[in-house]
Every structure is written in structure tokens, then in C-alpha cells.
Design an enzyme around this catalytic site. Structure first.
Site, PDB file in Angstrom:
ATOM      1  N   ASP A  25      35.723  40.765  43.071  1.00 38.43           N
ATOM      2  CA  ASP A  25      37.348  40.939  42.550  1.00 38.43           C
ATOM      3  C   ASP A  25      38.414  40.304  43.156  1.00 38.43           C
ATOM      4  O   ASP A  25      38.617  40.233  44.923  1.00 38.43           O
ATOM      5  CB  ASP A  25      37.747  42.687  42.874  1.00 38.43           C
ATOM      6  N   HIS A  71      41.569  40.356  41.759  1.00 38.71           N
ATOM      7  CA  HIS A  71      42.930  40.981  41.431  1.00 38.71           C
ATOM      8  C   HIS A  71      44.223  39.979  41.520  1.00 38.71           C
ATOM      9  O   HIS A  71      45.224  40.579  41.821  1.00 38.71           O
ATOM     10  CB  HIS A  71      43.081  42.004  41.819  1.00 38.71           C
ATOM     11  N   ASP A  83      37.366  40.716  37.230  1.00 41.36           N
ATOM     12  CA  ASP A  83      38.780  41.701  37.716  1.00 41.36           C
ATOM     13  C   ASP A  83      39.187  39.606  38.197  1.00 41.36           C
ATOM     14  O   ASP A  83      39.490  40.573  39.985  1.00 41.36           O
ATOM     15  CB  ASP A  83      38.723  42.424  38.999  1.00 41.36           C
ATOM     16  N   ASP A 107      45.640  41.927  37.588  1.00 44.76           N
ATOM     17  CA  ASP A 107      45.974  42.940  37.022  1.00 44.76           C
ATOM     18  C   ASP A 107      45.979  42.955  38.927  1.00 44.76           C
ATOM     19  O   ASP A 107      45.691  43.148  39.932  1.00 44.76           O
ATOM     20  CB  ASP A 107      45.141  43.432  36.699  1.00 44.76           C
ATOM     21  N   ARG A 108      47.289  43.890  39.099  1.00 44.70           N
ATOM     22  CA  ARG A 108      47.920  44.040  40.099  1.00 44.70           C
ATOM     23  C   ARG A 108      48.659  43.208  41.483  1.00 44.70           C
ATOM     24  O   ARG A 108      49.346  43.066  41.706  1.00 44.70           O
ATOM     25  CB  ARG A 108      46.225  45.167  41.294  1.00 44.70           C
ATOM     26  N   ASN A 117      35.809  44.747  33.989  1.00 47.48           N
ATOM     27  CA  ASN A 117      36.199  45.668  33.524  1.00 47.48           C
ATOM     28  C   ASN A 117      38.543  45.549  33.292  1.00 47.48           C
ATOM     29  O   ASN A 117      38.856  46.398  31.889  1.00 47.48           O
ATOM     30  CB  ASN A 117      36.607  47.182  34.369  1.00 47.48           C
ATOM     31  N   HIS A 118      38.832  44.688  34.257  1.00 53.40           N
ATOM     32  CA  HIS A 118      40.147  44.504  33.893  1.00 53.40           C
ATOM     33  C   HIS A 118      39.997  43.046  33.809  1.00 53.40           C
ATOM     34  O   HIS A 118      41.060  43.033  32.934  1.00 53.40           O
ATOM     35  CB  HIS A 118      41.113  44.595  35.145  1.00 53.40           C
ATOM     36  N   HIS A 174      29.644  43.276  37.304  1.00 54.84           N
ATOM     37  CA  HIS A 174      30.159  43.859  37.873  1.00 54.84           C
ATOM     38  C   HIS A 174      30.419  45.416  38.477  1.00 54.84           C
ATOM     39  O   HIS A 174      31.437  46.079  39.189  1.00 54.84           O
ATOM     40  CB  HIS A 174      31.605  43.832  37.249  1.00 54.84           C
ATOM     41  N   ARG A 212      37.095  58.307  37.756  1.00 53.35           N
ATOM     42  CA  ARG A 212      37.646  57.339  36.706  1.00 53.35           C
ATOM     43  C   ARG A 212      37.311  57.337  35.838  1.00 53.35           C
ATOM     44  O   ARG A 212      38.568  57.270  34.656  1.00 53.35           O
ATOM     45  CB  ARG A 212      36.555  55.875  37.216  1.00 53.35           C
ATOM     46  N   HIS A 256      33.525  45.676  42.229  1.00 53.02           N
ATOM     47  CA  HIS A 256      34.929  46.609  41.437  1.00 53.02           C
ATOM     48  C   HIS A 256      35.376  47.880  42.309  1.00 53.02           C
ATOM     49  O   HIS A 256      35.926  48.830  42.272  1.00 53.02           O
ATOM     50  CB  HIS A 256      33.530  47.557  40.137  1.00 53.02           C
ATOM     51  N   SER A 258      43.934  53.444   2.433  1.00 59.49           N
ATOM     52  CA  SER A 258      44.782  53.392   1.901  1.00 59.49           C
ATOM     53  C   SER A 258      45.563  52.120   2.687  1.00 59.49           C
ATOM     54  O   SER A 258      47.118  52.620   1.035  1.00 59.49           O
ATOM     55  CB  SER A 258      44.954  55.171   1.359  1.00 59.49           C
ATOM     56  N   ASN A 305      60.508  58.080   5.134  1.00 64.05           N
ATOM     57  CA  ASN A 305      60.783  58.250   3.928  1.00 64.05           C
ATOM     58  C   ASN A 305      61.232  59.485   2.997  1.00 64.05           C
ATOM     59  O   ASN A 305      61.476  59.072   1.473  1.00 64.05           O
ATOM     60  CB  ASN A 305      60.630  56.353   3.335  1.00 64.05           C
TER      61      ASN A 305
END
Length: 743
Positions: free
Chosen positions: A244, A246, A273, A276-277, A305-306, A357, A419, A446, A629, A667
Site C-alpha cells: 500500500d 495510499h 491501494d 486515499d488518505r 480495495n481502495h 491485495h 472491517r 492491506h 418503471s 409533486n
């Protein structure tokens, strides 16, 4: 101390006369009496002997026996030395006292480190557990509403085909866009230019057309790769595996600086990974894709997973892209989704080592994973794009397990409750999996590890984590591993930005880690601030502001459900209280300080992430709309509410939820279309943010009237000072690295 004594230099000094030896030896009986007395007594404050505990007696006795056996004690009695038996006794006792104090000091340090580490990990897992609830909700919807499975994700069906085939027009961005030009095919010179641009504090943004070009070309090339990529050391004789990152560009540059750029003789596997972060997630992703395009046979990228838009909306990467390219971020995020969906799911090295991972479960089949159409899984946390075909939930679970699972020391395989996703797999599951697929061992990432790597399951599961200073400055080392042709692993540990930590004392480094842990914990506690106050008041009917330590710990755990050692944290979360009770008001005051509320405002909740990721809301709408629909009736809402009640028992009653669904019908026609559904979430999100702002103003006014205690103010100031980040240019040479051979 003892090294300077004359007894330790006796061999190198001239032997004294026999008369001195005789004078010393004639007192041996006296020394033995002193030794015997030391086994049962100690000196009191007035200098008189007193009984001692058995453990201390054993230490003193063993130390005296060592002195007697070596013949050292007699030197204390020599006339030239002029040292009495009581002086020798005091010297020995001082050494024992210093040893005892040092061991207690080391134990406190270790306990503090483990406590901080537990805070970081439990908060990380609790946050991921919130995100995993979205996957569970989708899964239960599909399980109980199978007619919606084939229409679960209409939102991406059109964009799936067109986004890579057309070059959309991009708008010029304002600000410090660099003039660096990148052209296809990408070469080593382009890599050098990208590194030079990205590592700067200012002026580090590429023109958006080059960003889009790298993303689009990367996705096109990744699309040609199999789900499980075969990697070989036949030519290179070695391979490097990174875990990772990150968004830690400084760590990636340290790896490339210490280990060299990829080449035919120096291949790399990056194990997911990437984003992120960290604050440089986009730069990390672009640089890795550029390395892959420049050295396609020497760089292998696995999905983590990120690499998921739902996770990105929660953990900062989506906001990072928006802040860097505010006029083009929507199109860039769509291209990033295309990169994610075509990233391979794992690699196999020399047909003997699996690199994924997360891990695997007792039902994981590599043959099944190889046959999956991974392009359907734009997000692992949302139902895949099916194009009208029935959804294979077993296939979905296979991908989820290899992305989210963790090893455990106990036998068996069970759901990962920390987790909220994936499984915990034991040594027996590992053994069976390796035999079934004829593998030697598994490399996974991970999980953050203090030293950057860890062996488990009799060295058959290796965790590698490459982001140093992950939780805070000095919290952990990063590492990468090199495997030779015989698949023997060798590790290199490192810390980036080492000069920043070198200037600090050990106490200062520990203070930074502790302050970061307390800040993260306090932000999490603010989500339950009102509930905490209510529970504290229930335990304090007299309104004294004080409750017992046991009650305080019970309230903290029952409300937050974080599983932390609250007794150890009492002094930090309720500063200035005595040893008999806790002033819970100080805990609430700490949560209302500016540094904690500002950190909360900078964060992203599950609701923020859900609304920011419009496709998740569209997916929910399509699943609830069972008859396709384009409108949701009250009966269709009621079916979905039954599942929501099962997911959130006691939060809302079924009647309350039905009333909220009626309110979505703006409405008044008795049905809710997609626009009304999205507008209801927008208004709800707007109301929630306004409520947060009003709450902050109210508590700020309360603080002005009634100032927090000095202990709370002091702690808040320390947290603010220790967690302040000074951004500067990245220097990959500013690192500490050590080669570590496997034990």
C-alpha cells in the site's frame, strides 16, 4: 558503573602482595554474612535492615552470588580501596534499582505505543466497517429482490463503452498549471519530468489534457491484461514487490530512488491501494500508470480495495481530484473509474507465489477468478454492471474476499467483523489453499505493520506495506521486498522525510503519534457527542459532573463500540481528573475544542460519500424500482424498508421510514421518480450540514460563557501543535533505509 571498578580491571593490573590477599580473605566469613542478610533484608530509610519481597530477594541474592563467584566482593574490602561491605551493598542495590526503573520505563513506552497503535487500527477498521455496510445492503437487496439484480447498475452501462473511445473536451484550469508536455509513447525522459513536477510543493499540476491522456491510455492497455498476471524472474533473476502507498508520493519516490527505475532486469509488482488518505494520490496513480506505459513488461499493477470510487468518496481521493482540477474533475473521475475496472486482480510469480491485495477465503478459486469479467466491477461495493444478465453473487464474493480479507492466528475461516467485509483466514485455510493451487506462499498487503512487513502462518503468508508515517510522523516504517530467482524474500525498511524526525527527541516523536491518535479518536467520538452526554448524565443523577471510572469506561465503550483500553485513555480524554472518579465534562469540552471541530469539518462521513457518489444513489433507486418503471411506489418502498429495519434495528421504526418516503414525493403524485429521489437526498444533506453549523455555533457560544478547564485547553493546544503539517518539496534522498534479511 561496574566497568570502572577496580575489580573489573584486575586481570590487566599488577597482582597485589599475598599479605593483602590474606588480609582480604580472612574477612570472607563477614562477606558471607552480609550476603545472607541481603537475601532477607534491605536498608530502610533510617539505614536499618528491613525484610524485602521474595522477587527482590532473588535478584539481590543472584547478583551477590555472581560477585562472590567471580571473586569481585573481596576487592571492596581491600585496605587500599577503603570500601566497606555496606558500601558494596548500596552499590548493588543502586544497580538493581536502576535496572528496575529502566524496565518499568521500557514497559510504559511499549504500552503507550501499543495503545496508540490500537487506536489507529480500530478507528481505521471501524470506518471501513461503515463503508462495508453499503455492500451488505446492496447484497441483501439483491438477495431479497432478485428481479432487480439484472437492473442494479444502469448508470454505468452507456459510459462503459464510450469513455475510452472518445476524447472529451477539457476546460482550461486556473492557477499554477505547469508547461511540461507529455506525449505518447511515454519514455524514461517523460518519467523524469513527471517526478520533477510532482515532487514540488507548488507548481505541481499537469495540464488536464495530459492527465486525461495518461488515464485513458493506461485503461486501454490494462484492459488487455488477464485477471491474474503471470510474472517471471527467468530474465530479471529478481522482482520487487511494493504494498500500500495510499497517496504517499514521498514513499514511492524513496522506493524508486533506493531500488532504481523499472527495467527488464528490475521489474516491479505494485499491490494495490495507490490512493486515499494521503495528499498525493493523483500523482501516485499517474506516476504508476506512466511507469506501466513506459515499461509495460516490467511493471505490474494489482487492484486493491481502495481502487473503488465508493471508497474514494469517503477517504479523500475524490475530493483531492476535485480540489486540483475543479473544472474537469467529473470527467477525470470517470476515467479513473475505467482504470480501476481494468486493473488486474492479482499476480502469480514463477507459478509458485500468489500476490493479491487482501487474501482469500476457504471458497476462493483462482480458476474462477481467472474467468471473471472484471470490467463489470466498476466498484466492488456496488452491484456490478450486468447488461441485463443475471448477477452471479458467488463471483462477486470471490472478488470481495481477495480484496478485503486478513490472516488470523486461529484456525478456520470466519467473517471479518472488524472491517465488516471479507474474512479472517487461519493457518489451516492457508495450507489447504496453497496445496490446492500448488503454491509455496502468498504475498499480500492491506494492513499497516509497524516494521512494514510481517510473516504469518509458518512464513506462508507475508504482508508488505510500503507507506511509512502512515498514521502519523514516526508511527511506522514502510518496506518493499525483493525476491530472487529462488523466491527467497529480502526486505528493505525505510522512513521518508527522515530529517523531520531526526530533529525531534523521543518524547517529541511519541507526543506527535499520541496527539494524532487522540485527534482521530476525538473526531470519531464527536459523531456520538450528544449520545455520550446523555449517557453520562444518566450515570450522574446528582449533576455533580463526576462519575466513577468504571461507569465512564462502560459509557465510552457502549456508545462508540471501538474496543479500546479506556482506562489507559482516561487521563488523556478526561484531563485533570483524580484517580477515584472522572470529570466527564472535560471529555465533552475536549470534543468541543476548535482543533477537533475543524478536523471533523475536514472529514467525510458515509452520508457525504453516498451523496457525492451519485451512482450509488442511482443504483439504490434502480434496485428499489422493481418493475423498472422509472418511479418508486409506496409498496416498493415498503419492501426495501423491511431490509433497512433489519440492517438498522431500533434506529427508525417502519412507520417513520414510510413517512420519510412519502416526504420524497415532492409533486404529490404518489410516486417518486429519480429526480425527486436525488433531490430528497440533497435537501437532507443540506439540512444536516446546516444543523452541524448551528451546533458548532451553539457550543462555541457556550464555551465563551463557560471556558474549558486549563487542562483541556493545554491538551487541545498540544494536539494542534503536534498534528500541524508543514508541506515542502519531496526529497527522496531524505530517508533512512535498512536491508533486513528474513529470520
Amino acid at each position: 558503573m561496574l566497568r570502572s571498578c577496580v575489580c573489573l580491571r584486575s586481570e590487566s593490573t599488577k597482582r597485589r602482595s599475598s599479605s593483602v590477599e590474606d588480609a582480604s580473605s580472612c574477612r570472607s566469613s563477614e562477606i558471607e554474612r552480609v550476603g545472607a542478610s541481603m537475601q532477607t533484608t534491605t536498608l530502610g530509610p533510617n539505614g536499618q535492615p528491613q525484610p524485602v519481597a521474595a522477587q527482590t530477594t532473588t535478584r539481590a541474592s543472584s547478583l551477590l552470588q555472581l560477585f562472590q563467584r567471580k571473586g569481585w566482593c573481596k576487592h571492596f574490602r581491600k585496605p587500599l580501596r577503603g570500601m566497606s561491605a555496606s558500601r558494596a551493598e548500596k552499590t548493588i542495590r543502586a544497580a538493581i534499582f536502576i535496572q528496575k526503573w529502566y524496565r518499568q520505563h521500557q514497559a510504559r513506552r511499549e504500552m503507550q505505543k501499543r495503545c496508540n497503535w490500537q487506536i489507529f487500527q480500530n478507528l481505521e477498521y471501524a470506518s471501513e466497517q461503515d463503508q462495508a455496510e453499503l455492500y451488505k445492503f446492496f447484497n441483501d437487496l439483491i438477495k431479497n429482490m432478485p428481479q432487480a439484480a439484472a437492473t442494479g447498475n444502469k448508470y454505468h452501462q452507456n459510459s462503459r463503452i464510450s469513455i475510452l473511445e472518445e476524447d472529451g473536451e477539457l476546460v482550461e484550469e486556473a492557477g499554477d498549471i505547469v508547461s511540461t508536455r507529455i506525449e505518447l509513447p511515454i519514455t524514461k525522459n517523460d518519467i523524469d519530468r513527471l517526478i520533477d513536477v510532482f515532487r514540488k510543493k507548488k507548481g505541481n499540476r499537469l495540464h488536464p489534457k495530459y492527465v486525461a491522456m495518461i488515464l485513458r491510455e493506461g485503461a486501454r492497455c490494462l484492459k488487455q491484461m488477464p485477471n491474474i498476471v503471470m510474472v517471471s524472474t527467468a530474465v530479471s533473476q529478481q522482482v520487487t514487490v511494493c504494498g500500500d502507498l495510499h497517496g504517499k508520493l514521498d514513499d514511492l519516490l524513496v522506493v524508486l530512488y533506493k531500488n532504481g527505475l523499472p527495467s527488464t532486469s528490475n521489474p516491479y509488482v505494485f499491490n494495490g491501494d495507490f490512493v486515499d488518505r494521503g495528499k498525493k494520490g493523483l500523482e501516485v496513480l499517474l506516476l504508476l500508470l506512466s511507469l506501466y506505459l513506459a515499461f509495460p513488461n516490467s511493471v505490474f499493477l494489482n487492484r486493491g480495495n481502495h481502487e473503488d470510487s465508493v471508497m474514494n468518496a469517503r477517504y479523500g481521493f475524490s475530493r483531492e481530484v476535485e480540489s486540483k482540477y475543479p473544472r474537469n474533475y467529473k470527467q477525470l473521475l470517470l476515467l479513473i473509474d475505467e482504470v480501476y475496472r481494468w486493473l488486474p486482480l492479482g499476480s502469480v510469480l514463477n507459478s509458485r507465489v500468489l500476490i493479491v491485495h487482501g487474501g482469500f477465503s476457504d471458497s476462493t478459486s483462482l480458476d474462477l477468478i481467472k474467468s471473471i469479467d472484471r470490467g463489470k466491477y466498476v466498484s466492488i461495493l456496488r452491484p456490478p454492471v450486468t447488461d441485463g444478465e443475471p448477477l452471479d453473487k458467488t463471483e462477486w464474493q470471490q472478488i470481495f474476499d481477495i480484496m478485503w480479507s486478513d490472516p488470523q492466528s486461529m484456525q478456520g475461516c470466519k467473517p471479518n467483523t472488524l472491517r465488516g467485509a471479507g474474512v479472517w483466514f487461519g493457518p489451516d485455510v492457508t495450507e489447504t489453499f496453497l496445496k490446492r493451487h500448488r503454491l509455496n506462499y502468498v504475498i499480500r498487503s492491506h494492513e499497516c505493520k509497524p516494521n512494514g512487513h510481517e510473516f504469518m502462518h509458518d512464513n506462508k503468508v507475508i504482508t508488505i506495506f510500503s507507506a511509512s508515517n502512515y498514521y502519523a510522523m514516526g508511527s511506522n516504517k514502510g518496506a518493499y521486498m525483493r525476491l530472487n530467482n529462488q523466491l527467497m524474500p529480502h526486505f528493505v525498511q525505510y522512513i521518508s522525510a527522515a530529517s523531520q524526525t531526526k530533529r525531534l527527541s523521543f518524547r517529541q516523536r511519541m507526543g506527535i503519534v499520541e496527539s494524532s491518535a487522540l485527534k482521530e479518536l476525538a473526531v470519531r467520538m464527536r459523531d456520538h457527542r450528544d449520545e455520550l452526554e446523555l449517557e453520562f448524565q444518566k450515570c450522574d443523577p446528582d449533576g455533580s459532573g463526576h462519575i466513577t471510572i468504571s461507569k465512564w469506561c462502560c459509557v465510552m465503550e457502549s456508545v462508540t463500540k471501538l474496543g479500546l483500553p479506556w482506562r489507559l485513555l482516561r487521563d488523556k480524554l478526561a484531563p485533570g481528573t483524580d484517580s477515584q472518579s472522572v470529570n466527564y465534562v472535560t471529555t465533552l469540552d475536549l470534543l468541543d475544542t476548535d482543533v477537533i471541530m475543524e478536523a471533523e469539518a475536514d472529514g467525510t462521513t458515509v452520508m457525504d460519500a453516498l451523496y457525492a457518489n451519485k451512482s450509488s444513489l442511482v443504483t439504490i433507486f434502480n434496485i428499489i424500482d422493481a418493475d423498472n418503471s422509472g418511479e418508486i411506489t409506496l409498496d416498493e418502498f415498503e419492501t426495501a424498508i423491511d431490509l433497512l429495519v433489519a440492517h438498522m434495528p431500533g434506529v427508525y421504526s417502519k412507520e417513520e421510514m414510510l413517512e420519510k418516503c412519502r416526504m420524497m414525493d415532492l409533486n404529490g403524485d404518489g410516486k417518486v421518480d429519480l429526480n425527486e429521489f436525488l433531490e430528497a437526498f440533497r435537501l437532507s444533506d443540506l439540512h444536516r450540514k446546516q444543523q452541524q453549523e448551528e451546533d458548532m455555533r451553539r457550543r462555541s457560544t457556550h464555551r465563551t460563557i463557560q471556558n474549558p478547564s486549563d487542562s483541556v485547553t493545554k491538551l487541545a493546544n498540544a494536539i494542534s501543535k503536534n498534528t500541524a503539517v508543514v508541506e515542502q518539496d519531496i526529497d527522496p534522498t531524505d530517508c533512512e533505509a535498512d536491508a533486513v534479511d528474513p529470520k
